[in-house]
Design an enzyme around this catalytic site. Structure first.
Site, PDB file in Angstrom:
ATOM      1  CB  CYS A  86      -0.985  -0.194   1.396  1.00 47.05           C
ATOM      2  SG  CYS A  86      -2.545   1.081   0.976  1.00 47.05           S
ATOM      3  CG  HIS A 203      -3.425  -3.421   3.449  1.00 47.27           C
ATOM      4  ND1 HIS A 203      -2.603  -2.851   4.144  1.00 47.27           N
ATOM      5  CD2 HIS A 203      -4.299  -2.469   2.855  1.00 47.27           C
ATOM      6  CE1 HIS A 203      -2.397  -1.581   3.938  1.00 47.27           C
ATOM      7  NE2 HIS A 203      -3.688  -1.389   2.911  1.00 47.27           N
ATOM      8  CD  GLU A 205      -0.684  -5.565   5.915  1.00 44.26           C
ATOM      9  OE1 GLU A 205      -0.707  -6.195   5.032  1.00 44.26           O
ATOM     10  OE2 GLU A 205      -0.937  -4.290   5.954  1.00 44.26           O
TER      11      GLU A 205
END
Lengths: 251, 79
Positions: A86, A203, A205
């Site tokens: 990002c 993302h 994560e």
């Protein structure tokens, strides 16, 4: 493995990345403040998401001149692995470590939603463990994720197989309605020509634990770990210069 | 001395903000509204008096940080 997760004023996904690397995958990860000029003994660098310097001027434009980015340039030049997520992707583009730029979403809206990604090639340290044909369900959260590059750069990306991920629909088709931000050719993530630096807007994560609804993002980190474990032994280890440790809150 | 810098999106770059402003102007009834490009304007106060040096420094800063040459053009004047 030892990961350095960079932390700029305004980073906000740094703790999430450290959590996944440490607590989900069992590796060592530490936060590295942007004023450090060395990555210490880290095997790889993750530049996390957020709004470094409040996105002032342009996303990533100011972070790219932080002292730690000098160390990142050196690591990248020497073949070390760097992943930008990002805002990290935006910073890597601003730094010239990845081609192109990320501009305002075509809709002008901040998009925060789940997307499907198709992995274009497994031939990279960031995608090798993603099964062929598997779609990844991963969230995005950005206002400036529209990937832009001039025609010449785009042709080079395709020629060198540098496009790693595209936004697709649930059937795996890169349609216009599956493109959340107007990115050229539905591009969600790319790598450099040397294939050791990559960036993506989604993302991983935030999709790395079943309790969060999806753990498919782990495949990205597992690819990275696999690459580190299997890297040629002749590669010199990074100089063991210690950067300042920053304590992780609630990790 | 003061530098006045104008940064605009390159022609090849999609400018959804400009498009939205264009549509709004047309909807408000302003006649003859063509394409709109939305950019940035910066004013920088300079303490030096050497115009040539300032010209070179501002040009360098525009190229390195104030604009992104991949997506933006810039022009500036010193006064």
């Amino acid at each position: 493995m030892n990961f350095a997760v960079l932390q700029f004023p305004g980073s906000n996904c740094d703790q999430d990345v450290v959590h996944v690397l440490r607590n989900v995958l069992g590796h060592s990860a530490r936060l590295l403040w942007h004023k450090e000029d060395s990555i210490g003994n880290a095997d790889a660098i993750i530049i996390p998401g957020g709004f470094s310097y409040g996105d002032y001027l342009r996303t990533g434009a100011i972070a790219r001149f932080s002292p730690v980015m000098g160390a990142v340039q050196t690591v990248a030049r020497d073949g070390g692995l760097v992943l930008g997520i990002c805002n990290g992707f935006q910073i890597l583009c601003e730094a010239g470590l990845l081609p192109g730029a990320l501009i305002r979403n075509r809709s002008l809206q901040f998009r925060c939603e789940q997307v499907f990604l198709s992995t274009v090639t497994q031939n990279s340290p960031f995608t090798s463990q993603i099964p062929q044909g598997k779609l990844l369900r991963i969230p995005i959260a950005h206002g400036e994720g529209c990937y832009f590059a001039d025609q010449e750069t785009l042709a080079r990306l395709k020629e060198n197989n540098q496009i790693l991920w595209r936004y697709v629909d649930a059937q795996g088709q890169a349609t216009e309605s599956a493109n959340p931000n107007g990115s050229l050719e539905n591009i969600a993530g790319i790598c450099n020509a040397a294939r050791n630096v990559a960036g993506l807007m989604p993302h991983p994560e935030r999709a790395s634990e079943a309790v969060l609804g999806c753990a498919e993002g782990l495949l990205v980190f597992e690819s990275l770990i696999h690459a580190l474990k299997t890297r040629p032994a002749s590669e010199p280890a990074p100089a063991p210069r210690e950067g300042r440790e920053v304590e992780v809150i609630a990790a | 001395m003061k530098a006045k810098i104008i940064i605009t999106p390159k022609k090849a770059v999609l400018d959804p903000q400009g498009k939205t402003v264009q549509n709004a102007l047309a909807h408000m009834g302003y006649p003859g509204i063509g394409p709109v490009r939305v950019g940035k304007y910066l004013e920088i106060e300079l303490t030096g008096t050497d115009k040539a040096a300032a010209q070179s420094a501002i040009d360098d800063a525009c190229h390195k940080i104030l604009s992104n040459p991949v997506i933006e053009d810039y022009r500036f004047e010193l006064e």
